[in-house]
Structure formats: structure tokens, C-alpha cells
Design an enzyme around this catalytic site. Structure first.
Site, short mmCIF file in Angstrom:
data_model
loop_
_atom_site.label_atom_id
_atom_site.label_comp_id
_atom_site.label_asym_id
_atom_site.label_seq_id
_atom_site.Cartn_x
_atom_site.Cartn_y
_atom_site.Cartn_z
N GLY A 18 69.70 37.04 54.21
CA GLY A 18 70.73 38.04 53.90
C GLY A 18 70.19 39.00 52.85
N GLY A 53 81.22 47.65 50.14
CA GLY A 53 80.08 48.31 49.55
C GLY A 53 79.51 47.59 48.36
N HIS A 234 90.06 36.44 50.75
CA HIS A 234 90.26 37.90 50.86
C HIS A 234 91.69 38.14 51.32
CE1 HIS A 234 89.84 42.09 51.87
NE2 HIS A 234 88.65 42.09 51.31
N ARG A 280 91.73 40.47 43.32
CA ARG A 280 91.91 39.81 44.62
C ARG A 280 92.74 38.52 44.55
NH1 ARG A 280 86.41 40.09 47.85
NH2 ARG A 280 86.90 42.30 47.93
N ARG A 376 85.87 36.62 41.55
CA ARG A 376 84.86 37.69 41.66
C ARG A 376 85.53 39.05 41.81
NH1 ARG A 376 82.38 40.28 46.11
NH2 ARG A 376 83.70 39.03 47.46
N SER A 381 79.27 41.43 44.71
CA SER A 381 78.35 40.42 45.23
C SER A 381 77.04 41.02 45.73
CB SER A 381 79.01 39.59 46.33
OG SER A 381 79.67 40.42 47.23
C1 SIN Z 1 85.76 44.20 51.11
O1 SIN Z 1 85.18 45.15 51.64
O2 SIN Z 1 86.96 44.20 50.87
C2 SIN Z 1 84.95 43.01 50.78
C3 SIN Z 1 83.94 43.34 49.76
C4 SIN Z 1 83.70 42.18 48.86
O3 SIN Z 1 84.06 41.06 49.20
O4 SIN Z 1 83.19 42.39 47.77
#
Ligand code: SIN
Length: 526
Positions: A18, A53, A234, A280, A376, A381
């Protein structure tokens, strides 16, 4: 079946293809021979699917100090301040390096286009191809490493053992599916960059390969593992009737989308003054609570008040995915629900990516560098991947070869795989993944977790009698699930991504990390 052993030797061994793995290879390519091993192909990594991003304080109105403050606020008291400072300061340099190498982020005549995401006080998220940032970055790095004579890519090679005496790492054992051979790779520096473990949940944004194998391999080798209770969900993942689930990037809310409950009412004002752009963990918990009070398993993401032309251009990939599922992103209310997304904990490292085992390094989602704390910050990331991949290589450069690693092959023998074990494997896997979702999801409680740990322990005893591939896969999965479950039971409070209905408050006694090491007691570290 062949049991031929292919021997490979290199100066830098990277496990995982990755962003962290490929960027480590880019950094190592000018310093020595580098081998990148990946169990799938390079375009199947989790990074490839990243939409939003990469966050970096590149705007003149922004500053790494603001980025640092936002990261620490999201981390709920558990970020390592020095690690965060490194992330935001060096992150800006790494992004500039990448642009100088030729990577194209989205821009217009006025410069880079910067997105906004939850928990960020400024627009600072660089993106590429609209909502295809991961794909664009990975393809760019693949083209770079493919043209480098010092980098060898070994695809479809599953690492089955880290070769270590508990103090020092000498390389890895793997199985090469293409050549049907075992591979023994020796290197003075082994960088684990295998990604996270969110595919161990039934609703996930991650591809199947994100099953936490690197965490298990490092743990088995004697590495410290920490913060495993913090699994980030998420908030906005498509929740279709057919069970299809794909990410709707947080950048959509950054551009002004609303969250509505199943009754059609906006609700975030009841949970945070930052509304849809709260961190989040806050948004996921709010959605969870609204789903319960409305008795539905979804809320809606609504973009119908936004300019449809902008929506379709900026989020073209998601627009297409929605259409394939019968929805119009620009006009319809899109059903969404949280899904497992990111493993915050992992292999505990120093600020240079070193683990407690000499010669063994970790970076990217598999690692726990201390930058994310208990939650986070969005789009940190990819930045962490680059910053700490380079630090691993800087720290490892100049390491002398570890010497002879020939010896008995103790890794699993694929030849032992018994078809008869497939049934047990599939049944156990379904039960484990179902249990993770039920008992270690957004909201957890003691009784459910204890019952689940007992079930995992039963599977662990049974898995010891399963040889070959199924035994290996099951064993690694169980290691990771047990690490998450034990840590979640021990943390008797709610903080960031870890929420317990039986301990709903944050507690100062738990302003510490839970660290696990094989055959040793768990201990807390500040
Ligand atoms: C997102 O695009 O919402 C995910 C990006 C992330 O997890 O940092």
C-alpha cells in the site's frame, strides 16, 4: 506440490504494497536493494481505495501548529505530542517531495484545491482525481518503483512468519502462490506495512485483504501491540438493501452535505456545535443513536441543496457507484450507516518506526506511532504512511546484514492444507466476523465482550489442530480479534473510538495506552 525454497537477500525488506510500503520502497531505492512483498497485487491494497485525500498544512493561511491542534483535539488525550508534531511538520515536506517527483494533486489556476473534513479547522486536504486520491497516488508510486532497478516487487507472496529470536529480526518466510514455492527473504531491515484489520467486521470499507495479518505476525514474533481497542468506524458508508457498502467520503460533508435521520430531520446540532463536521467518533455515535431512536439501520446523506454539476465533477467516482446502486448522488437522499474503517492501534513503534525487536520496523495502518490517539483525524493516515515510512528507512539505512538465517523451516506447510478443514474455517470465520460486529462495534458492553472472548478462546484451541493454510488464516484472525476484545474489556471508560454503554464517561485513570506482548502481562504506558 513443490516445497522448493527460494532464497532472497536484500538491504530493505518491505512487507505490504500500500502507500506506506511503496513510499518506503521509494525512499530506500537510492540506498540499496529493496524487496517489496505483497500477498495480493499492488492495486488491491486498502490505500488504493482512499477517497478523501491527504491532509497537510500547505495553504499560506494554514500552519502545522493548527493541524497539530486539530489532531490532538480529535485524539482525546492519547496522542503522542512529539509524534503529532513530526507528522504535521514533516508531512508538509513529504507532500512537497511527492509533488516535486511529479505527483499531480487537483488544482486550478489559483493553486492546489484543498478540501475540508471533520475535525479540521482549515481546508487542508489535498486530493487527486476528485475522489480517487488513493488510486492516483498508488499508481504514481507503482510507476516510480517499477522503473527503479533497485526495487523488486514480489506479488502474490503471503508472509507466514517473521524470523526472529524475540530480540532481533532476520527476515521473513513466505509462500509464493504464483511459483508454488516457499520464499525465505533475509534482510537487516524488515518494514511491516501490511495495513489494518477492518475486514474482520461484516460492514467495512476495507477490501478482504485488510485482515490484520501483519499485527498477528509481529505479535507472534514478540513485538509490542498497543491501542487495539480503538477501531474507527466511518460514519457514512452506503447502506443499500442488497447489502452493498461503499464509502461516501467525509469530503462530501466538507463541501456542505447534510445528515438527516430516517424521519428526514437534520440532527447533528443535538450532538456537536461542529454539526456534520464534528470528529468522526462523534458523528458515528450520533448516527448510531439516531438509527436506534428511529428504529432504522440507516440515516441519509443529502446533497440535494448543492450544485449538481459540482457534485458530479468533484465526486465522480461516488456518483457512478451510487448510480450503479440506483441512486442519484446529486438529487436523492442516500442511505448510509457507519462501518469499520481504520485500525487505530497496532504494532507499537518509536518515532523512527522501530519496534522493540531490533531490525523490525512498522509504518502505516499496521503501526501505532502515537499520532492518532483514541480517534484518528480524517485524512491523516496517508500522511502518516509517508512520514513514518521515510523515518523507518532513515533509521534502517546503514544497518549491516543480520547474517545466516538458514535453519529449520517452522512456518506452516501449505502442503498440509486439508480440504476437510475448509468447512470449519468458514464456519469459524463467519462466527468471528459476526461477533466482532455485534460485540466490538461502535457501542460495547462487558457481558457481550466476555462471552465473545470465551468463544474466541474456544476457536483458538480448535484452530491449533488445523494445519496448513486454514490454520494459518484462522490463527492470525483470532490473534487480532482477541487483542481487540481484551483491550476493549480492560478499558473501562468511553474515549474516542471506544464507547462502552456500561462505562459511558471518559476517565483520567485511563489516560494511558494498553500494551500487549506475547507471553507477558498487559501493561499500561503513558
Ligand atoms: C474519507 O474520505 O472520508 C476517508 C478518509 C480517511 O479515512 O481519512
Amino acid at each position: 506440490m513443490s516445497t522448493e525454497i527460494i532464497d532472497v537477500e536484500c538491504d530493505f525488506l518491505v512487507v505490504g504494497g500500500g502507500l506506506a510500503g511503496l513510499y518506503a520502497a521509494v525512499c530506500a531505492s537510492s540506498l540499496g536493494r529493496c524487496v517489496v512483498v505483497t500477498k495480493q497485487t499492488l492495486v488491491q491494497s486498502n490505500s488504493y481505495w482512499a477517497q478523501g485525500g491527504i491532509a497537510a498544512a500547505v495553504d499560506p493561511e494554514d500552519s502545522p501548529v493548527f493541524h497539530q491542534e486539530d489532531t490532538i483535539a480529535a485524539g482525546r488525550g492519547l496522542c503522542d505530542g512529539r509524534a503529532v508534531q513530526i507528522l504535521v511538520e514533516e508531512g508538509r515536506e513529504r507532500v512537497t517531495d511527492l509533488i516535486n517527483l511529479g505527483m499531480k494533486f487537483d488544482s486550478d489556476d489559483s493553486g492546489l484545491l484543498l478540501g475540508l473534513e471533520g475535525g479540521h479547522s482549515k481546508r487542508r486536504v489535498l486530493h487527486a482525481g476528485g475522489d480517487s486520491t488513493g488510486k492516483e497516488m498508488i499508481e504514481f508510486l507503482i510507476s516510480f518503483v517499477s522503473s527503479s532497478e533497485s526495487v523488486t516487487i514480489l506479488e502474490l507472496v503471503t508472509v507466514t512468519d517473521i524470523i526472529s529470536d524475540g530480540e532481533r529480526c532476520y527476515g521473513v518466510w513466505g509462500y509464493d502462490e504464483g511459483r508454488e514455492s516457499y520464499v525465505r527473504i533475509s534482510s537487516p531491515c524488515t518494514i511491516v506495512a501490511t495495513g489494518g484489520a477492518s475486514a474482520l467486521y461484516s460492514r467495512t470499507t476495507n477490501p478482504e485483504g485488510a485482515s490484520g495479518e501483519g499485527i498477528s505476525l509481529a505479535w507472534r514474533a514478540g513485538a509490542e501491540i498497543s491501542d487495539m481497542e480503538f477501531v474507527q468506524f466511518h460514519p457514512t458508508v452506503f447502506s443499500g438493501k442488497k447489502g452493498d457498502a461503499f464509502l461516501l467520503t467525509e469530503a462530501i460533508r466538507g463541501e456542505g452535505a447534510y445528515l438527516l435521520n430516517a424521519r428526514g430531520a437534520r440532527f447533528m446540532e443535538h450532538y456537536s456545535s461542529l454539526l456534520e463536521l464534528a470528529p468522526r467518533d462523534v458523528v458515528s455515535k450520533a448516527i448510531h443513536s439516531e438509527m436506534r431512536s428511529c428504529g432504522e439501520d440507516y440515516v441519509y446523506l443529502d446533497l440535494s441543496h448543492m450544485d449538481p454539476g459540482f457534485v458530479r465533477k468533484r465526486f465522480s467516482n461516488i456518483d457512478r457507484l451510487c448510480r450503479d446502486s440506483g441512486f442519484d448522488l446529486a438529487k436523492d437522499r442516500i442511505p448510509v450507516a457507519p462501518a469499520a474503517h481504520y485500525t487505530i492501534g497496532g504494532v507499537r513503534t518509536s518515532l523512527m518506526g522501530e519496534t522493540n525487536i531490533e531490525g523490525l520496523y512498522a509504518c502505516g495502518e499496521v503501526s501505532n506511532t502515537g499520532v492518532h490517539g483514541a480517534n484518528r483525524l480524517a485524512s491523516n493516515s496517508l500522511l502518516e504512511c509517508m512520514v513514518f515510512a521515510k523515518r523507518c528507512v532513515d533509521s534502517a539505512s546503514g544497518r549491516r546484514h543480520a547474517g545466516d538465517i538458514s535453519g529449520d523451516f517452522e512456518g506452516f506447510m501449505l502442503a498440509d492444507t486439508r480440504e476437510a478443514d475448509a468447512g470449519f474455517f468458514n464456519e469459524a470465520k463467519d462466527s468471528i466476523i459476526g461477533g466482532m460486529s455485534t460485540h466490538l462495534g461502535i457501542v460495547r458492553e462487558r457481558e457481550g465482550m466476555e462471552e465473545f472472548v470465551a468463544r474466541l478462546e474456544e476457536f483458538s484451541s480448535a484452530a491449533r489442530d488445523v494445519p496448513g493454510w486454514f490454520g494459518f488464516k484462522l490463527g492470525t484472525m483470532l490473534d487480532v480479534c482477541l487483542l481487540v476484545a481484551r483491550a476493549a474489556l480492560l478499558r473501562k471508560e468511553s474515549r474516542g473510538a471506544h464507547m462502552r454503554s456500561d462505562h459511558p464517561e471518559e476517565h483520567s485513570d485511563y489516560e494511558k495506552h494498553l500494551v500487549f506482548r506475547k507471553n507477558l502481562e498487559i501493561y499500561g504506558a503513558d
